[in-house]
Design an enzyme around this catalytic site. Structure first.
Site, PDB file in Angstrom:
ATOM      1  N   HIS A 189      41.131  30.261 105.440  1.00  0.00           N
ATOM      2  CA  HIS A 189      40.498  29.834 104.159  1.00  0.00           C
ATOM      3  C   HIS A 189      40.135  28.495 104.051  1.00  0.00           C
ATOM      4  CE1 HIS A 189      40.311  30.852  99.687  1.00  0.00           C
ATOM      5  NE2 HIS A 189      39.579  31.674 100.446  1.00  0.00           N
ATOM      6  N   HIS A 224      49.776  27.580  95.277  1.00  0.00           N
ATOM      7  CA  HIS A 224      48.952  27.813  96.566  1.00  0.00           C
ATOM      8  C   HIS A 224      49.417  29.390  96.888  1.00  0.00           C
ATOM      9  CE1 HIS A 224      47.047  27.544 100.366  1.00  0.00           C
ATOM     10  NE2 HIS A 224      47.688  26.707 101.013  1.00  0.00           N
ATOM     11  N   LYS A 257      49.465  28.695  82.250  1.00  0.00           N
ATOM     12  CA  LYS A 257      48.673  29.098  83.481  1.00  0.00           C
ATOM     13  C   LYS A 257      49.007  30.571  83.737  1.00  0.00           C
ATOM     14  CE  LYS A 257      46.190  25.789  85.698  1.00  0.00           C
ATOM     15  NZ  LYS A 257      45.984  24.828  86.531  1.00  0.00           N
ATOM     16  N   ILE A 258      48.071  31.570  83.931  1.00  0.00           N
ATOM     17  CA  ILE A 258      48.357  32.859  84.288  1.00  0.00           C
ATOM     18  C   ILE A 258      48.226  32.877  85.913  1.00  0.00           C
ATOM     19  CG2 ILE A 258      47.864  35.003  84.289  1.00  0.00           C
ATOM     20  CD1 ILE A 258      48.950  33.772  81.668  1.00  0.00           C
ATOM     21  N   MET A 259      49.447  33.220  86.824  1.00  0.00           N
ATOM     22  CA  MET A 259      49.332  32.988  88.255  1.00  0.00           C
ATOM     23  C   MET A 259      48.542  33.980  88.803  1.00  0.00           C
ATOM     24  SD  MET A 259      50.712  30.384  88.952  1.00  0.00           S
ATOM     25  CE  MET A 259      51.389  29.064  88.183  1.00  0.00           C
ATOM     26  N   GLY A 260      47.732  33.723  89.755  1.00  0.00           N
ATOM     27  CA  GLY A 260      46.953  34.730  90.493  1.00  0.00           C
ATOM     28  C   GLY A 260      45.306  34.629  89.972  1.00  0.00           C
ATOM     29  N   PHE A 261      45.262  33.879  89.015  1.00  0.00           N
ATOM     30  CA  PHE A 261      43.779  33.864  88.436  1.00  0.00           C
ATOM     31  C   PHE A 261      43.063  32.365  88.618  1.00  0.00           C
ATOM     32  CE2 PHE A 261      45.204  37.442  86.479  1.00  0.00           C
ATOM     33  CZ  PHE A 261      44.051  38.107  86.191  1.00  0.00           C
ATOM     34  N   HIS A 263      40.464  29.726  90.804  1.00  0.00           N
ATOM     35  CA  HIS A 263      40.095  29.197  92.042  1.00  0.00           C
ATOM     36  C   HIS A 263      39.612  27.815  92.042  1.00  0.00           C
ATOM     37  CE1 HIS A 263      39.734  29.100  96.461  1.00  0.00           C
ATOM     38  NE2 HIS A 263      40.567  29.892  96.596  1.00  0.00           N
ATOM     39  N   ARG A 272      37.857  38.423  98.100  1.00  0.00           N
ATOM     40  CA  ARG A 272      38.809  39.499  98.767  1.00  0.00           C
ATOM     41  C   ARG A 272      39.815  40.187  97.781  1.00  0.00           C
ATOM     42  NH1 ARG A 272      42.148  33.989 100.498  1.00  0.00           N
ATOM     43  NH2 ARG A 272      41.577  33.628  98.170  1.00  0.00           N
ATOM     44  N   ASP A 314      45.781  36.556  95.334  1.00  0.00           N
ATOM     45  CA  ASP A 314      47.089  36.691  95.099  1.00  0.00           C
ATOM     46  C   ASP A 314      47.423  38.001  94.111  1.00  0.00           C
ATOM     47  OD1 ASP A 314      48.264  34.988  96.956  1.00  0.00           O
ATOM     48  OD2 ASP A 314      47.473  33.107  95.609  1.00  0.00           O
ATOM     49  N   ARG A 358      43.595   9.475 107.549  1.00  0.00           N
ATOM     50  CA  ARG A 358      44.557   8.513 106.795  1.00  0.00           C
ATOM     51  C   ARG A 358      43.417   7.894 105.716  1.00  0.00           C
ATOM     52  NH1 ARG A 358      45.831   4.527 103.602  1.00  0.00           N
ATOM     53  NH2 ARG A 358      47.695   3.074 104.423  1.00  0.00           N
TER      54      ARG A 358
HETATM   55  N1  COA Z   1      45.376  30.606  83.727  1.00  0.00           N
HETATM   56  C1  COA Z   1      44.899  29.916  82.863  1.00  0.00           C
HETATM   57  N2  COA Z   1      44.111  28.972  82.801  1.00  0.00           N
HETATM   58  C2  COA Z   1      43.633  28.568  83.958  1.00  0.00           C
HETATM   59  C3  COA Z   1      44.122  29.190  84.887  1.00  0.00           C
HETATM   60  C4  COA Z   1      44.829  30.063  85.109  1.00  0.00           C
HETATM   61  N3  COA Z   1      45.416  30.696  86.273  1.00  0.00           N
HETATM   62  N4  COA Z   1      43.350  28.636  86.133  1.00  0.00           N
HETATM   63  C5  COA Z   1      42.623  27.577  85.583  1.00  0.00           C
HETATM   64  N5  COA Z   1      42.627  27.505  84.356  1.00  0.00           N
HETATM   65  C6  COA Z   1      41.922  26.887  83.451  1.00  0.00           C
HETATM   66  C7  COA Z   1      42.837  25.386  83.121  1.00  0.00           C
HETATM   67  O1  COA Z   1      43.783  25.595  82.275  1.00  0.00           O
HETATM   68  C8  COA Z   1      41.775  24.376  82.953  1.00  0.00           C
HETATM   69  O2  COA Z   1      41.611  24.683  81.627  1.00  0.00           O
HETATM   70  P1  COA Z   1      41.016  23.263  80.646  1.00  0.00           P
HETATM   71  O3  COA Z   1      39.963  22.717  81.371  1.00  0.00           O
HETATM   72  O4  COA Z   1      40.864  24.018  79.403  1.00  0.00           O
HETATM   73  O5  COA Z   1      42.374  22.277  80.861  1.00  0.00           O
HETATM   74  C9  COA Z   1      40.688  24.925  83.853  1.00  0.00           C
HETATM   75  O6  COA Z   1      40.738  26.274  83.787  1.00  0.00           O
HETATM   76  C10 COA Z   1      40.477  24.371  85.125  1.00  0.00           C
HETATM   77  O7  COA Z   1      41.798  24.483  85.780  1.00  0.00           O
HETATM   78  P2  COA Z   1      42.250  23.523  86.994  1.00  0.00           P
HETATM   79  O8  COA Z   1      43.714  23.958  87.018  1.00  0.00           O
HETATM   80  O9  COA Z   1      42.001  22.039  86.310  1.00  0.00           O
HETATM   81  O10 COA Z   1      41.472  23.805  88.163  1.00  0.00           O
HETATM   82  P3  COA Z   1      41.763  23.547  89.681  1.00  0.00           P
HETATM   83  O11 COA Z   1      40.494  23.761  90.635  1.00  0.00           O
HETATM   84  O12 COA Z   1      42.649  22.364  89.707  1.00  0.00           O
HETATM   85  O13 COA Z   1      42.836  24.581  90.027  1.00  0.00           O
HETATM   86  C11 COA Z   1      43.966  26.508  90.772  1.00  0.00           C
HETATM   87  C12 COA Z   1      42.691  25.773  90.553  1.00  0.00           C
HETATM   88  C13 COA Z   1      43.982  27.819  91.653  1.00  0.00           C
HETATM   89  C14 COA Z   1      45.131  25.603  91.100  1.00  0.00           C
HETATM   90  C15 COA Z   1      44.126  27.112  89.171  1.00  0.00           C
HETATM   91  O14 COA Z   1      43.261  28.001  88.986  1.00  0.00           O
HETATM   92  C16 COA Z   1      45.626  27.746  88.893  1.00  0.00           C
HETATM   93  O15 COA Z   1      46.686  26.985  88.668  1.00  0.00           O
HETATM   94  N6  COA Z   1      45.657  29.057  89.181  1.00  0.00           N
HETATM   95  C17 COA Z   1      47.049  29.839  89.250  1.00  0.00           C
HETATM   96  C18 COA Z   1      47.575  29.702  90.407  1.00  0.00           C
HETATM   97  C19 COA Z   1      47.080  30.545  91.520  1.00  0.00           C
HETATM   98  O16 COA Z   1      46.725  31.712  91.212  1.00  0.00           O
HETATM   99  N7  COA Z   1      47.053  29.802  92.681  1.00  0.00           N
HETATM  100  C20 COA Z   1      46.427  30.708  93.793  1.00  0.00           C
HETATM  101  C21 COA Z   1      45.068  30.165  94.450  1.00  0.00           C
HETATM  102  S1  COA Z   1      44.623  31.232  95.651  1.00  0.00           S
END
Ligand code: COA
Length: 377
Positions: A189, A224, A257-261, A263, A272, A314, A358
């Site tokens: 990825h 992650h 935050k709802i895990m698995g949502f 990106h 995927r 995920d 670095r």
């Molecule tokens: N559930 C609820 N809200 C979510 C969300 C989720 N899974 N993912 C993003 N958001 C919201 C954030 O709360 C944020 O809202 P705001 O602007 O009102 O504060 C906005 O969407 C942006 O999210 P952010 O976390 O800043 O984006 P990012 O690019 O840094 O994060 C992830 C990407 C993957 C870390 C993030 O979507 C996340 O934490 N997802 C859940 C963990 C996950 O599934 N990880 C596996 C990745 S493959």
């Protein structure tokens, strides 16, 4: 500070920042799409087995039949866990997280079978692909039943080997194919956090095992690789789809935050997700119990309706793995079995044109000041 530096500091997390070149894969071109060495991941998951994909990532081209047979045999011949590593696995606490076991085992193997001119990066990659499932299941069975399992199985595929060691018998064809497809989906990825960590480590000229160990530690976090385990815990909280809808609305109200949502790179969908979702459905149908699948589908619908967020790989991996009888704590280690191919391809690429990684930081601390000796403070 330039405008560009300012923008980077504001975005945080290096979002959108290009930090190097790669020919291993493209992620999220046009907001969607994932290609390994030019091949779409959906096509690979449908028409190729994981070992073909690993070969592609590491060699740049898909293998022919003879090359694949030879490659699978090489990996299969490297499944045995050495005695010194068995001793270590037996000493680890029974309640260790399996990702901590994987990280420790990788580091220990670096002492037992260090990288040398003979035991080079290609050989170590084959070894890690062969041994990682054995390591996890040796540790698991020793600590759950006291059994010191034989880690050799007749299966040629890593997916079949893993499921056989886990359940103590060959997996069904459906389970093996579903697990194999999931390995393909997780294999690579781009410059994700764990791959980047592996490149940073080896760019210092640290050894191959340091790169993979750094990657495993980085992958373990819930933002992650750990997200698939958290997604499972979430899904299991609910009795049925209506219960799930109410629970998700409540969680969103509480700004959870709802895990698995969501990106960092994909903006439209994770290509995927539909592939693993279809395997999750097939597994549910084969069990004659689609409760978890229906709960997952409802969560998907609520997240799209309320937040315009799509599931990443995920989310449906969680129900798929659960329906294969895989304990939740092993979800992220499976990611390790697979992503080892991607990490290795990146380590090889980094080493081929190395430069120490670095970056600079924007300083936001105090201005230079005089030190008052300790007794006078
Ligand atoms: N559930 C609820 N809200 C979510 C969300 C989720 N899974 N993912 C993003 N958001 C919201 C954030 O709360 C944020 O809202 P705001 O602007 O009102 O504060 C906005 O969407 C942006 O999210 P952010 O976390 O800043 O984006 P990012 O690019 O840094 O994060 C992830 C990407 C993957 C870390 C993030 O979507 C996340 O934490 N997802 C859940 C963990 C996950 O599934 N990880 C596996 C990745 S493959």
């Amino acid at each position: 500070m330039s405008d560009k530096t300012n923008a980077v500091a504001k975005a945080g997390g290096l979002a959108g920042v290009v930090v190097g070149n790669t020919s291993v894969c493209t992620v999220g071109k046009g907001g969607h799409g994932l290609h390994y060495r030019g091949y779409a991941v959906e096509e690979l998951a449908e028409h190729a087995c994981f070992e073909e994909v690993a070969y592609l990532l590491l060699n740049g081209e898909l293998p022919n039949t003879d090359q694949l047979t030879d490659y699978r045999a090489r990996i299969k011949a490297r499944r045995e866990v050495p005695g010194a590593l068995k001793d270590i696995l037996e000493q680890l606490p029974a309640d260790s997280h399996p990702m901590d076991v994987m990280r420790t085992a990788c580091s220990a193997l670096g002492c037992i079978e260090p990288e040398t001119a003979q035991n080079n990066q290609e050989k170590i990659t084959d070894r890690l692909l062969g041994i990682f499932p054995s390591v996890l299941l040796y540790w698991h069975h020793f600590h759950t039943s006291g059994e010191r399992i034989d880690t050799n199985t007749p299966e040629d595929s890593i997916a079949g080997h893993f499921l056989h060691l886990l359940h103590g018998k060959p997996a069904s064809e459906l389970q093996e194919r579903a697990c194999d497809a999931s390995l393909t989906l997780y294999a690579e990825h781009g410059f994700n956090a764990s791959t980047f960590a592996s490149r940073v480590a080896v760019a210092t000229l640290a050894d191959f095992y340091s790169g993979i160990t750094a990657a495993i530690g980085t992958l373990s976090g819930p933002l992650h690789g750990g997200a698939n385990e958290q997604a499972m815990e979430l899904i299991q909280r609910f009795n049925d789809p209506d219960d799930a809808e109410a629970g998700i609305l409540k969680a969103l109200d509480a700004k959870e935050k709802i895990m698995g949502f969501g990106h960092r790179v994909y903006k439209v969908c994770d290509p995927r997700s539909d592939v693993i979702k279809s395997w999750s459905k097939k597994l549910a149908d084969s069990l004659g119990d689609d409760r978890l699948y229906r709960i997952s589908e409802r969560i998907e619908a609520v997240m799209m309706r309320e937040k315009k967020l799509f599931p990443n790989l995920d989310f449906f991996s969680a129900s798929a793995y659960h329906q294969m009888g895989i304990p939740t704590g092993m979800f992220t280690p499976i990611f390790v079995f697979s992503r080892t191919a991607g990490w290795a391809a990146h380590i090889v690429e980094q080493r081929a044109d190395n430069k120490l990684i670095r970056p600079s930081a924007q300083y936001i601390g105090p201005e230079p000041r005089a030190l008052t000796p300790i007794g006078q403070r």
